[in-house]
Design a protein around this motif. Structure first.
Motif, PDB file in Angstrom:
ATOM      1  N   ASP A 108     -93.047 -23.938  37.257  1.00 32.57           N
ATOM      2  CA  ASP A 108     -92.621 -23.406  35.966  1.00 32.57           C
ATOM      3  C   ASP A 108     -93.811 -23.263  35.016  1.00 32.57           C
ATOM      4  N   SER A 109     -93.536 -22.837  33.796  1.00 29.15           N
ATOM      5  CA  SER A 109     -94.600 -22.538  32.827  1.00 29.15           C
ATOM      6  C   SER A 109     -95.399 -23.771  32.441  1.00 29.15           C
ATOM      7  N   GLU A 110     -94.845 -24.962  32.671  1.00 28.53           N
ATOM      8  CA  GLU A 110     -95.545 -26.194  32.328  1.00 28.53           C
ATOM      9  C   GLU A 110     -96.242 -26.828  33.535  1.00 28.53           C
ATOM     10  N   GLY A 111     -96.227 -26.116  34.667  1.00 34.53           N
ATOM     11  CA  GLY A 111     -96.925 -26.599  35.846  1.00 34.53           C
ATOM     12  C   GLY A 111     -96.139 -27.555  36.707  1.00 34.53           C
ATOM     13  N   ASN A 112     -94.845 -27.641  36.475  1.00 37.68           N
ATOM     14  CA  ASN A 112     -93.994 -28.527  37.267  1.00 37.68           C
ATOM     15  C   ASN A 112     -93.299 -27.740  38.379  1.00 37.68           C
ATOM     16  N   TYR A 113     -93.091 -28.401  39.513  1.00 39.31           N
ATOM     17  CA  TYR A 113     -92.341 -27.760  40.584  1.00 39.31           C
ATOM     18  C   TYR A 113     -90.911 -27.496  40.133  1.00 39.31           C
ATOM     19  N   THR A 114     -90.357 -26.372  40.575  1.00 33.98           N
ATOM     20  CA  THR A 114     -89.010 -25.995  40.169  1.00 33.98           C
ATOM     21  C   THR A 114     -88.268 -25.400  41.353  1.00 33.98           C
ATOM     22  N   GLU A 115     -87.011 -25.045  41.145  1.00 41.39           N
ATOM     23  CA  GLU A 115     -86.206 -24.476  42.224  1.00 41.39           C
ATOM     24  C   GLU A 115     -86.650 -23.053  42.549  1.00 41.39           C
ATOM     25  N   ILE A 116     -86.417 -22.631  43.788  1.00 44.44           N
ATOM     26  CA  ILE A 116     -86.689 -21.251  44.180  1.00 44.44           C
ATOM     27  C   ILE A 116     -85.720 -20.335  43.443  1.00 44.44           C
ATOM     28  N   ASN A 117     -86.210 -19.230  42.965  1.00 48.87           N
ATOM     29  CA  ASN A 117     -85.400 -18.270  42.215  1.00 48.87           C
ATOM     30  C   ASN A 117     -84.360 -17.630  43.132  1.00 48.87           C
TER      31      ASN A 117
END
Length: 469
Positions: A108-117
């Motif tokens: 994400d924009s803060e550099g954290n891992y996130t879910e696949i879109n």
């Protein structure tokens, strides 16, 4: 419940309908000789044992080694009962010959891992193609693969051509099948000693392709091919068998697109292959699409969409085929001397398991028939466990088939079908009615004879015999 290679130093208790112990020592319960709950099946010393590869880190210099355990048979001095943890019977490989594969993880924009879109889940791109080619190049060079946690969107199958190669997933690394319906992994015929472990194999949304060169030669779509169809006499190597360990497959579940499909999840054409903990699952429930405010289709399950082959139109007057998450069969075994420990086949739309190879063994089997089929399922006589009439030698221990027909009043004629031959042996088979409609009329079709009473509402459990037939 299934236990393999365990040293039980305390009391063993609990379980539901079936407890199976294979190669265990210590306070192992005695095998059942009469109906009790649960029924206990004991495989004192299995014929063959092969543990999955693992990574060892050297505390002195921080170097990594890939340990690949060697096969142990009932004739070996080391035997194959109890734990085997000292690494003395292991091929140790330097990591210079190991390719570590890293998936593309969304940030994400803060550099954290996130879910696949979800919007791009079914769209592969140049990065996916490049990563697939990178992994294949390493295999072509004879290297082993270690795959990091995450989702790999393959554009072509990973093809194993060299004996003794390893593909090891960490954190259940997920391989999504190519969109043309070709498998995630194909082991070439007559390639012994291959180890594949620790993976989730996922069916994809299929898109017709002009290029058919990576499809299976017989046109059947699958997620994993061990050996190749139309190549006879692929007998494998009893002294260096292949291995599928901790392999999970899913058709539906994570993908919001419910047209994902394949024909068969796993096919084994080669001989002398061992399976250890395979769970092959057609989704019975999938994620709700929260982006469009989707509501559950069954109030009993408020957090999911229950998968359906059929739906009724808005006024309930017409049955419409929607074919969600379709797969016909979980596992097909064509090779001889294939051994399975802890096998789970669930919810596929035709036969759950088809076994046509000789000298096969299954120790512990769990199967749920599909929830959403209509009465044609019983007319077609689909089963949870089918051994082909041409098979002469087969052993199955602790075989359970369950029913939970949620939509239609389906009464399957039998749960298990095997030929009536001297060396085709079933030990402690049973069927269970879990809930809802219908049931299973008989536990076993044994040759032409039907054995074991019906399971249905009011009669949850049926056993045709205790011990061996």
């Amino acid at each position: 419940w299934f236990s393999r290679g365990v040293d039980f130093q305390g009391t063993v208790c609990g379980g539901a309908w079936s407890n199976v112990f294979s190669g265990c020592v210590g306070n192992v319960p005695k095998p059942s000789v009469k109906v009790e709950s649960p029924v206990t099946t004991v495989d004192v010393q299995p014929d063959v044992r092969l543990e999955k590869p693992y990574i060892v880190i050297n505390d002195n210099d921080g170097s990594y080694k890939l340990h690949v355990p060697k096969v142990i048979t009932a004739n070996d001095e080391k035997k194959i009962i109890g734990p085997h943890l000292d690494g003395s019977h292991t091929d140790v490989r330097c990591f210079s010959q190991v390719k570590v594969g890293k998936p593309f993880l969304p940030i994400d924009s803060e550099g954290n891992y996130t879910e696949i879109n979800d919007a791009t889940y079914n769209v592969t791109n140049q990065k996916d193609e490049d990563l697939t080619l990178e992994l294949q190049q390493a295999l072509d060079e004879g290297k082993d693969l270690v795959l990091c946690p995450g989702v790999f969107f393959l554009t072509k199958p990973l093809i194993i051509k060299h004996p003794n190669q390893v593909i090891l997933g960490l954190g259940l690394a997920t391989l999504v099948a190519p969109h043309d319906g070709s498998p995630c992994i194909r082991v070439r015929a007559n390639v012994p000693g291959v180890r594949i472990a620790g993976l989730m194999l996922e069916a994809s949304k299929q898109i017709d392709s002009i290029d058919t060169c990576t499809l299976n030669s017989d046109g059947v779509k699958s997620l994993l091919e061990f050996g190749e169809p139309h190549i006879p006499n692929d007998i494998g190597d009893a002294s260096n068998p292949g291995l599928l360990s901790d392999i999970f497959a899913r058709v539906g579940g994570s993908n919001l697109d419910r047209t994902v499909k394949t024909d068969v999840m796993v096919r084994i054409h080669s001989g002398n292959v061992i399976g250890d903990n395979l769970w092959l699952w057609r989704a019975d429930h999938v994620r709700l699409d929260k982006a469009i405010g989707e509501k559950p289709n069954d109030p009993n399950f408020p957090y999911y969409h229950q998968v359906r082959i059929w739906e009724w139109n808005h006024d309930g007057t017409e049955k419409i085929k929607v074919n969600e998450c379709i797969v016909k069969t979980a596992l097909e075994v064509r090779g001889d001397h294939v051994t399975m420990y802890g096998l789970f086949c669930e919810h596929t739309t035709e036969h759950q398991l088809i076994w046509s190879g000789d000298h096969g063994t299954v120790t512990f089997y769990q199967c749920e028939l599909p929830y959403d089929v209509d009465i044609e399922y019983s007319h077609d006589q689909f089963t949870g466990y089918l051994v082909h009439d041409d098979v002469h030698v087969h052993t199955a221990k602790g075989i359970g088939v369950y029913t939970n027909f949620q939509v239609y009043d389906v009464r399957a004629p039998f749960a298990i079908q095997v030929p009536s031959k001297e060396h085709v042996v079933l030990e402690n088979p049973f069927s269970v009615y879990l809930s809802n409609h219908g049931g299973i009329k008989n536990v076993v079709k044994h040759g032409k004879a039907l054995k074991g009473g019906a399971v249905k509402k009011g009669n949850q459990l049926s056993r045709p015999w205790i011990g061996r037939n």
